[in-house]
Structure formats: structure tokens, C-alpha cells
Design an enzyme around this catalytic site. Structure first.
Site, mmCIF file in Angstrom:
data_model
loop_
_atom_site.group_PDB
_atom_site.id
_atom_site.type_symbol
_atom_site.label_atom_id
_atom_site.label_comp_id
_atom_site.label_asym_id
_atom_site.label_seq_id
_atom_site.Cartn_x
_atom_site.Cartn_y
_atom_site.Cartn_z
ATOM 1 N N LYS A 1 0.585 -1.226 0.016
ATOM 2 C CA LYS A 1 0.123 0.018 0.004
ATOM 3 C C LYS A 1 0.764 1.203 -0.028
ATOM 4 O O LYS A 1 0.567 2.172 -0.732
ATOM 5 C CB LYS A 1 -0.643 -0.007 1.318
ATOM 6 N N LYS B 1 10.875 -16.314 -5.937
ATOM 7 C CA LYS B 1 11.433 -17.587 -6.870
ATOM 8 C C LYS B 1 11.120 -17.174 -8.217
ATOM 9 O O LYS B 1 11.536 -18.107 -9.126
ATOM 10 C CB LYS B 1 10.746 -18.939 -6.410
ATOM 11 N N GLU C 1 19.942 -16.365 -2.946
ATOM 12 C CA GLU C 1 20.145 -17.774 -2.142
ATOM 13 C C GLU C 1 18.888 -18.240 -1.672
ATOM 14 O O GLU C 1 18.771 -19.530 -1.468
ATOM 15 C CB GLU C 1 21.451 -17.344 -1.014
ATOM 16 N N GLY D 1 1.550 -22.313 9.594
ATOM 17 C CA GLY D 1 2.142 -21.371 8.640
ATOM 18 C C GLY D 1 3.166 -22.336 7.732
ATOM 19 O O GLY D 1 4.338 -21.528 7.254
ATOM 20 N N GLU E 1 2.163 -22.724 1.680
ATOM 21 C CA GLU E 1 1.922 -21.598 1.192
ATOM 22 C C GLU E 1 0.257 -21.473 1.520
ATOM 23 O O GLU E 1 -0.436 -22.452 1.673
ATOM 24 C CB GLU E 1 1.803 -21.735 -0.470
ATOM 25 N N ASP F 1 6.575 -26.330 -6.325
ATOM 26 C CA ASP F 1 7.279 -25.474 -5.478
ATOM 27 C C ASP F 1 8.920 -26.217 -5.372
ATOM 28 O O ASP F 1 9.897 -25.533 -5.647
ATOM 29 C CB ASP F 1 6.783 -25.220 -3.959
ATOM 30 N N LYS G 1 12.510 -25.240 -7.171
ATOM 31 C CA LYS G 1 13.757 -25.217 -6.640
ATOM 32 C C LYS G 1 14.773 -25.784 -7.086
ATOM 33 O O LYS G 1 16.207 -25.666 -7.479
ATOM 34 C CB LYS G 1 13.652 -25.432 -4.942
#
Ligand code: ADP
Ligand code: ASP
Ligand code: MG
Length: 812
Positions: A505, A576, A603, A661, A664, A675, A679
Site C-alpha cells: 500500500k 522465486k 540464495e 504457517g 503456502e 514449489d 527449486k
């Protein structure tokens, strides 16, 4: 006898003049003194402006006249001087008003009239200051410089007739009985007695002429800064006064823009070996700068860095220039006939082109004259009309001893290059007292600061951060930076400042560094944000060693890296998206990073803070070759399978992982393997393979119902419906005494991701919690792989991974 000169700011206000009077009082105690004064600050500009208005029939010239009158009267009143009773002051005012009216009527302002006009500033200031000294009972008398300094008719203004001038000065001071003589600076007479001036900034010169004629012991230039600085102090915060400097160096610095001394000033005093002291009226106790002919054997090779703004570059090009004698002669004669000062010259050895740097205001005049001179050659196509480039500046390194040190220009140009400062032309005097470069005006401040940092400051590197995304991870990063700031300064010579922050925002900036203890409050008061707005700010600040830190997961942000890198802004990303997008995009970013010397570090794309990519890069850079990579790269999937036990529903474990948590917001991104695929793709690319996401063979362990679910809620429902499928996976693993792990691998140049049963004894078998593990099998590690293991998810470790990337930038 001493000569003291006080500049415009020193006499610019009542308070300042009182400081000047104290200095005069002190210095006149032991010696008689001659005091040269400038006009009150800004007055010369106002006079010239009024003249221009009058000449263009703009009656507002009289408003300026009124302002000037009031300002002088107010200062005088404050000094207990009555201007009403001062015949001299009233005469000057009346003459000035008549002159302006005359210009208004005839609609014309010649150079001669301009000089007459500009002279009133010094004439008025000197008369007020003299009367105020007399008021205080000091033995002061005014002598008008018009009766002393004579310049040659018909030549450039600065050409002094020294024979007559020196005689006038000697004769006058020989008989002058007052201890203090006040002389208006800047003004002089032509040989025909008409009033003239010595050029803008010329009061310094007036003082030098008098000092030389009287062979005084010292010339003091009192101004608003504590000496001649290593760079213009108003542009370079860390500039510092130079204690001792040679005449040659001071001359070079002033010619190349150190406004503190008017360039012609040095010549007359240098010939008489009179030292010049530059002192600060507002800090008289400061040491200031001493200009002499002695050179300190231990001194720095670079003495100062200067700049001249507003330069135009003229390029004369064409085959007609090659090997034909006299072309340069004609060119320079043409320029000199127009009284244009050439600041810099470069000529290619092929003689195909000659390039001149001159003041921009003279560019059109020069262009017209040159094109006219070479009219024939241009018509015959042997030469092109002169090319004019504007909005340029010159920056220069100055120092008598630069010639004894190799590599100074190398350091200069590599520093400029690293900071994406484009160099249009370079000149180095054969005496090597000066190396100059022509650059864009917009880059001057940055260039002066990077060069100053390089040549004058301790080699502490300054890194300027712009952080996008200050949620969970971003906030932790800011916290860590605040905590480690002092340590980095002391131990690594690294100064890290956060200049800009943004969330979705608001954005907030502070060009001196945001106080990190209260970033949240400051950001809340910030301006509305946008990616372009944020980037524009980075470009406008144009700071050296700028770094953009992407802590978002936003595609548009990832798409903006190329424009940042092109401006030499380094990018550090935990996002990513850029590195797992199409190969060409990834390759372009890597290429831009090299081309613009702006590192692109990511990294945290793999294994959060674990040094996986850095290790891989080091292996490859040192000549190793990757054969196979096996890795557990998903903290979320590891959590899920470590907690999936008999008697527990798979659905509940995924639910828990999401609630804590570890996944995703849409857990399908983790559970479908996308995901992890991203990687391993990034690791493969960093190993040198040109692969895309479609090349990753992804064998899903989810059912087609799970994969085809239409929403997150729907996905969870299908997990319940297909619970038997997951129980089967678990039962098989239990039966085989194996652990379920989600494994990514690079084998024989191909990529795979999928769930595997890991037998006991395998390095992956005991992986706990959200740990990641990577096994690098390389030429040098063929059987026993190089292993990296540790927590591969979490805000704190991700933030520290970003922080390590930032710290890594200190070596660039
Ligand atoms: P004065 O009115 O006293 O003659 P000037 O404005 O002509 O003063 O010169 C002083 C100013 O010169 C300083 O305030 C500073 O902004 C500028 N300046 C530019 N380069 C330098 C430098 N290398 N060292 C000191 N001052 C510099
Ligand atoms: N008042 C003149 C100027 O502004 C001369 C000086 O201050 O040296 O250029
Ligand atoms: Mg000056």
C-alpha cells in the site's frame, strides 16, 4: 600589511557584517590592513537581472531596485549608519536608478553597460561597511578600486594593465595614513577611465592584485566555508578542508570548478610567493587552507575532486580532418575570436574527430562560428556540421603528485563504470595534474561522491537498500539489519542504510537512511506505492551501491529486475518467480548482472537461509562439475510426512501444516510438487543446464481428484474422500521400514520430483521437522556427497539468508 577579502555571504547580512567587523578589529591591532569587500550576497545577480528586465521593456526592474535599496538601508541602519546622510550612498542609488531607467528607455544592454550596472553592488557595500567602521571609532578609509585597478581596453575583462595598476596601488598605500583601508572588490577601470569589472567572482582577484602590488606577507580570503575542500562541500557531505595545497593545485582546482577561489586570483600572488589563507568568517578558529609553493612530500596524490556544471561538448568530425594541417588552428582561432573559453579538448589519434568542452551558454555561438568557418568542407561532404551535446558536466581529479602514482585513472574510471556512470570524453593533461571526464549532469553528485569515497574516505563501503515487502520476512530483515549495523561497520567496514521501504500500500523513503526503530510508523505515514513509483525513486536518488531487495512473491515485481539491473542496481530476491520463469528470462537477468556489474543474488530461493546456491556457485567457479543432486527441498512436505502416522488422517496433517504457517496459503502449490520443482530447476540452472519447468518430471502422489480440485476448501474435501490412497502410501512405507520423503533430483541432466520411500541408513531417513537437505555429487565428491542440511523454512532463517546476500555485496 595584510590584504583580507570578504565574500558575498560574509557581508550578506547585519549579523554577518558584525562578525566581519570583529575580524577586522582583531587583525588591525598589529598591522595595517587592506580589506576588499564583495557585494552583499545575491546583489550582483539582482543587478544583472534588473538590467535584463529593463532591456526587455519589463517595468518590474524598478521593484528590484526598490528591494536593493531597502536591503542596503536596513543593513546600514542596523550598523548605525544613516544612508540618508551618506552623500556617497545616495549618489550611487541615484546613478543606479538613472542607469536602469536609461536601459529601459533605449531597450538595450551592452556588455559595457552590464559592467557598470554590476559594479554598484561592491560600490554600495564598501561604502556602508566603511562608515560603520568609522562609527565604531576605527581608523578606516575607503578607496575606490576604480582609481587603482586598470584593465586593458578591448581585451578580455581579466586582462590587467599591471604597470599602471601596480603604480597606482603603491602610490596610494605609500601615503595612506589609516590603519584600515576598505576597497570594493570586483570593480576596476578601463584605460579610458570607464568603469568595468573583473568577471563574476572577481573580488578574490581584486584582493590578489593589491596583495601582489604591495608585496604583502599574506592574502586572506574570508568566505563561508573552512577552506578549499577535497570536493564541493555542498555536494559531497564527507568533503573536508585541505590543509596545505600548492599554487598549481589550487589553480587547477579553481579552474575546474572549485568556486571558492576565482581562477585568475592565484597568478599575481604566486609570482610574488605570497601565501593565500582561505578562512571561514563564521568559524574563524578553523584552520582553513594555506596555499603556498611548498609541496608536502607525504601528502596524498589526489588533492581534490571538482566539477563544472553546464558543459556542452562540440564534436567536429569527418574525413576532411585527417592529416590536413591547420584544421585545429582554424578551429581554435574561430573559438578564440568569439572569446569562448575551451575547458577540455580531446582528439582521436586517427584525427578523425576533435572534441571540445565549453560552457553550455556559449554553445550556440560556437556552433554557428565553427559551421561558418568550415562551410566549404561541410558542403563538399568532407566534414559534418558540428555536433553539440548538452546537459553535461566535467568532473576532475586534481593533484601535483598524481603523475608519480600509477593506476589513478584506472581506479577513477572503474569506480565510475561500476556505478553505471557513462563517460562521454576523457582528458588528461600531459603534466598529469588533472584527469577529467565529461559525464551527464544528472550523474555529477553520484560521481563526486563515489570518487570521494574512493580517494578520500576510509574504505568503508556504503550499501543503500530499497526493500519491497516488509511483511513477516521483511520485518525480520529490518530487525536484523538494525541489530547488526554497528558490528558490520566495525568488523566488516560496511555501512548499510535502508533508503526506501514499501509494502503493497505505502512506500517511504529517507535519503540519509530510515531510522529502523520506527519504520512501521514512518511507512504508515508514507505515500501511496506502485512498482514504477518505487523504482523511479531509486533512479532519482541515483545512489551508489544501490540494492533492491525483493521480499514479495509478486510476479510484476519479479518482472522489474531487468530495468533495475540495467541501472546498475543490484537485486537480492527471495521471490522465486524470476529464476524459475522461462530460461531466456533467467539468462537475461544473469547477463545483465554481469554487463552492468550489478549482482543478482537469490540464495533464499532454495532452502531459505542455507548456503546452497552459494556453495554450488563456489564449486563450479573452482572448476568442479555437478554430476547428481539429490535433495529434500520442501520444509512443508517434510513437516507433513514427518507427522503422518498411523491412526491420523492425512487431511488433518495438511490442515495442521497450513495452520502453523508451513505451507503456502494454497497448500496445493507445495503438495503438487510445483514449489520443489522450481527449486531443483534453479539448482540445475545454476549448475549450467538450460532447462525449463516443463522439463521437470513430476510424479504426483496426490490423486487426480485432489489435483483437479477447484478451490482450497474443495481440495481439503478431496483429501478426506481419498484418505484410503494416502493410507496405502503410508502402509507400504511402514511395511518396507522406510520413511516417506519428497525428493528432488538431478540425474544425468534430467530433473525429477516425487514422493519416495527412503530406507533406513539413507541420509534423508532421519530428516526431522521442516529440515532441508541437499546432496551434491560432483567430480570432486563422487561417492561421499557434499551435504548441506538445516532448517529450510521460517521467517528468521529466510531473513538471515537475504541478509547474507546483502553482506556478500560488499565485495562488488
Ligand atoms: P564568496 O562569496 O565568499 O566569494 P563563493 O560562493 O564564491 O564565496 O565560494 C564559496 C563556495 O564555493 C562554497 O560555499 C562552496 O559551495 C563552493 N565550493 C565549490 N567547490 C569548493 C571546494 N572544493 N572547496 C570549498 N568550497 C567550494
Ligand atoms: N559580486 C561579484 C559576483 O557576485 C564578485 C564577487 O563576489 O567576487 O560575482
Ligand atoms: Mg567568490
Amino acid at each position: 600589511m595584510k590584504v583580507l577579502k570578504f565574500g558575498g555571504t560574509s557581508v550578506g547580512s547585519l549579523e554577518n557584517i558584525q562578525k566581519v567587523i570583529t575580524i577586522i578589529e582583531n587583525q588591525s591591532k598589529n598591522d595595517s590592513i587592506c580589506v576588499v569587500v564583495s557585494a552583499f550576497s545575491g546583489v550582483t545577480d539582482q543587478l544583472l537581472h534588473a538590467g535584463k528586465l529593463a532591456a526587455s521593456k519589463d517595468a518590474r526592474f524598478s521593484e528590484i531596485f526598490q528591494q536593493l535599496k531597502t536591503r542596503h538601508q536596513e543593513v546600514a541602519t542596523g550598523l548605525n549608519v544613516s544612508t540618508e546622510n551618506s552623500v556617497q550612498f545616495q549618489t550611487y542609488l541615484a546613478q543606479l536608478e538613472d542607469l536602469l531607467k536609461g536601459i529601459y528607455y533605449i531597450n538595450e544592454l551592452s556588455n559595457r553597460t552590464q559592467d557598470r550596472l554590476a559594479a554598484f553592488g561592491e560600490l554600495c557595500s564598501s561604502s556602508i561597511i566603511t562608515e560603520s567602521l568609522q562609527q565604531k571609532g576605527l581608523a578606516a578609509k575607503r578607496k575606490n578600486a576604480v582609481e587603482l585597478i586598470v584593465t586593458k581596453n578591448g581585451t578580455a575583462r581579466k586582462s590587467v594593465n599591471y604597470a599602471v595598476t601596480n603604480k597606482n596601488i603603491e602610490t596610494y598605500f605609500h601615503t595612506a595614513s589609516e590603519r584600515i583601508t576598505i576597497v570594493p572588490g570586483f570593480v576596476a577601470a578601463l584605460e579610458n577611465n570607464e568603469i568595468t569589472t573583473l568577471g563574476r567572482g572577481g573580488s578574490d582577484f581584486s584582493a590578489a592584485i593589491i596583495a601582489a602590488a604591495l608585496d604583502t606577507s599574506e592574502l586572506q580570503i574570508w568566505t563561508d566555508v573552512s577552506g578549499m575542500y577535497t570536493a564541493n562541500p555542498s555536494l559531497v557531505k564527507h568533503a573536508k578542508p585541505i590543509k596545505n595545497i600548492s599554487y598549481q593545485e589550487a589553480m587547477e582546482l579553481s579552474h575546474f570548478g572549485a568556486k571558492v577561489l576565482y581562477p585568475p586570483t592565484i597568478v599575481p600572488v604566486m609570482q610574488k610567493n605570497i601565501q593565500i589563507a582561505i578562512k571561514n568568517t563564521f568559524a574563524p578558529e578553523d584552520e582553513g587552507t594555506l596555499i603556498t609553493n611548498t609541496v608536502d612530500p607525504n601528502e596524498e596524490s589526489v588533492k581534490g575532486i571538482t566539477n563544472i556544471g553546464n558543459i556542452a561538448l562540440l564534436t567536429l568530425e569527418g574525413t576532411g580532418l585527417v592529416g590536413i594541417p591547420g584544421i585545429s588552428k582554424r578551429l581554435f582561432e574561430t573559438i578564440s575570436q568569439q572569446s569562448i573559453n575551451v575547458i577540455l579538448i580531446t582528439q582521436a589519434s586517427s584525427e578523425h574527430s576533435i572534441c571540445l568542452g565549453i560552457l553550455a551558454e556559449e554553445a550556440t555561438k560556437a556552433q554557428n562560428a565553427i559551421d561558418l568557418e568550415f562551410e566549404n568542407e561541410i558542403e563538399l561532404g568532407k566534414m559534418f556540421p558540428v555536433i553539440v551535446e548538452e546537459d553535461l558536466s566535467i568532473i576532475a581529479l586534481v593533484g601535483d603528485k598524481m603523475k608519480n602514482h600509477q593506476g589513478i585513472s584506472g581506479k577513477m574510471f572503474s569506480k565510475l563504470g561500476k556505478n553505471n556512470i557513462n563517460i562521454r570524453a576523457i582528458a588528461q593533461g600531459a603534466s598529469e595534474k588533472n584527469i577529467s571526464a565529461v559525464i551527464a549532469k544528472k550523474d555529477v553528485k553520484k560521481a563526486l561522491n563515489v570518487l570521494h569515497e574512493r580517494f578520500f574516505e576510509d574504505q568503508r563501503k556504503q550499501i543503500n537498500l530499497y526493500i519491497a515487502g516488509v511483511g513477516n520476512v521483511g520485518a525480520k530483515l529490518l530487525n536484523q539489519i538494525e541489530q547488526q549495523k554497528q558490528y558490520l561497520k566495525e568488523k566488516l567496514n560496511l555501512n548499510i542504510r535502508v533508503i526506501g521501504i514499501t509494502n503493497s500500500k505505502k512506500m517511504y523513503f529517507n535519503s540519509d537512511g530510515i531510522p529502523l526503530k520506527k519504520w512501521e510508523t514512518l511507512l504508515a505515514e508514507g505515500e501511496p506505492t506502485s512498482i514504477e513509483g518505487f523504482q523511479n525513486k531509486i533512479n532519482t536518488y541515483n545512489k551508489r551501491n544501490s540494492v533492491f531487495v525483493d521480499v514479495t512473491a509478486n510476479e510484476t515485481v519479479a518482472n522489474s529486475y531487468n530495468t533495475l539491473l540495467e541501472k546498475s542496481v543490484a537485486v537480492v530476491a527471495c521471490n522465486k518467480i524470476a529464476c524459475s520463469a522461462e530460461y531466456d528470462k533467467y539468462a537475461e537477468l544473469k547477463h545483465l548482472a554481469t554487463q552492468y556489474n550489478a549482482p543478482f543474488l537469490f540464495e533464499t530461493n532454495v532452502g531459505a537461509g542455507l548456503p546452497i546456491i552459494d556453495t554450488l556457485n563456489n564449486l563450479i567457479a573452482s572448476g568442479d562439475q555437478v554430476i547428481t543432486i539429490k535433495a529434500v527441498l520442501s520444509g512443508s512436505l517434510n513437516f507433513v510426512f514427518n507427522n503422518y502416522k498411523e491412526g491420523v488422517a492425512f487431511h488433518d496433517v495438511v490442515q495442521q501444516a497450513k495452520a502453523e504457517g508451513y505451507t503456502e496459503p494454497d497448500p496445493r502449490i507445495d503438495l503438487s510438487g510445483v514449489d520443489v520443482a522450481r527449486k531443483i530447476l534453479i539448482l540445475a540452472r545454476e549448475s549450467g543446464l538450460q532447462l525449463n519447468l516443463e522439463d521437470v518430471v513430476n510424479t504426483p502422489f496426490l490423486t487426480s481428484k485432489n489435483l483437479e480440485s477447484t478451490s482450497v476448501d474443495h481440495f481439503f474435501e478431496t483429501l478426506i474422500e481419498d484418505d484410503a490412497h494416502f493410507q496405502k502410501l503410508l502402509a507400504s512405507a511402514t511395511k518396507n521400514k522406510a520413511q516417506l520423503k519428497y525428493v528432488a533430483q538431478l540425474v544425468d541432466g534430467t530433473l525429477q520430483v516425487g514422493l519416495e520411500e527412503i530406507p533406513s541408513g539413507h541420509p534423508f531417513y532421519n530428516l526431522e521437522g521442516k529440515d532441508n537437505m541437499v546432496l551434491f555429487y560432483t567430480k570432486r565428491y563422487p561417492e561421499q556427497p557434499l551435504i548441506i542440511k538445516g532448517a529450510g523454512a521460517g521467517a528468521d532463517v529466510t531473513a538471515s539468508g537475504l541478509f547474507s546476500d546483502i553482506i556478500r555485496l560488499r565485495t562488488f
